[in-house]
Design a protein around this motif. Sequence first.
Motif, PDB file in Angstrom:
ATOM      1  N   ASP A 172       3.220   6.422  -5.621  1.00 57.94           N
ATOM      2  CA  ASP A 172       2.210   6.544  -4.569  1.00 57.94           C
ATOM      3  C   ASP A 172       1.076   7.462  -5.011  1.00 57.94           C
ATOM      4  N   THR A 228      -1.004   5.762  -7.761  1.00 53.89           N
ATOM      5  CA  THR A 228      -1.772   4.664  -7.167  1.00 53.89           C
ATOM      6  C   THR A 228      -3.003   5.208  -6.453  1.00 53.89           C
ATOM      7  N   TYR A 229      -2.812   6.309  -5.721  1.00 56.69           N
ATOM      8  CA  TYR A 229      -3.957   6.930  -5.043  1.00 56.69           C
ATOM      9  C   TYR A 229      -4.933   7.509  -6.075  1.00 56.69           C
ATOM     10  N   SER A 281      -7.227   5.038  -7.494  1.00 52.63           N
ATOM     11  CA  SER A 281      -8.000   4.243  -6.541  1.00 52.63           C
ATOM     12  C   SER A 281      -9.478   4.622  -6.571  1.00 52.63           C
ATOM     13  N   GLN A 308     -11.325   5.410  -4.161  1.00 54.28           N
ATOM     14  CA  GLN A 308     -11.537   6.551  -3.263  1.00 54.28           C
ATOM     15  C   GLN A 308     -11.300   7.874  -3.992  1.00 54.28           C
ATOM     16  N   GLN A 332     -11.057   8.334  -7.349  1.00 48.79           N
ATOM     17  CA  GLN A 332     -11.880   8.439  -8.550  1.00 48.79           C
ATOM     18  C   GLN A 332     -13.307   8.889  -8.211  1.00 48.79           C
TER      19      GLN A 332
END
Length: 228
Positions: free
Chosen positions: A208, A211-212, A215, A217, A219
């Motif tokens: 998780d 993955t965030y 993303s 958002q 980056q």
Amino acid sequence: EGWNLPLIVGPVAFAYNLDGVDKLVLTPSVIMDIFNGKITTWDHADIKALNKDATLPGDKINVFYRDDESGTTENVSKYLKATAPDKFTKEPSKNYFGTAGEGKKGTQGVADAVKGTKGGFGYMEWKYAKDAQLGVSSLDNGQGAVELTAESAGKAMDVAEVTGKGNDLKVSLKYKDLGEGVYPMVMVTYEIVCSAGLPAAEAALLKDFLTYAASPQAQSTLTDQGYA
């Protein structure tokens, strides 16, 4: 097995401390001449030819470099080897490649030395140049001068090759013939994770987080901190 996950693009700045010089263009060839002590003053003819609109002082160029083994040094040496091979005659490594200058420990040491020295010059991660409010050179690889921005450094990823198998990835950077508007001196930070062995809950949490972190958002928050 270990998986390599390229996650953060960190541009490297060729930073300087010169009063009244807001913009400076350098080429790989001139940079190598500075690091090798062949160009020693800021008003040298080769620098003036690249900066016709700038008022360059006759100050001595005070070169600072990493005197500890450094991934930044290795990435800079790979770039200069590819773009100024007639002047970079060594093999790229984590050790300093030039003959001029004064060594400092760590990126912070180089940034502090450049900031504290009139006419200072050195290579460092962009974040440190920004934090120290140093001048940052534009680079001309032969396709026009390119200012270092999050966007121009990010474009280097568009022309890089991502290789590897499955989830184990590697970025092969391209340093020349990049096209217009691409800042060429970047390096990639990897996260390394195990493919198996973590308890299920920890593996899910790690996935998780990564993955965030990968993303758009997350980056997008990196650009203000000196990353692409």
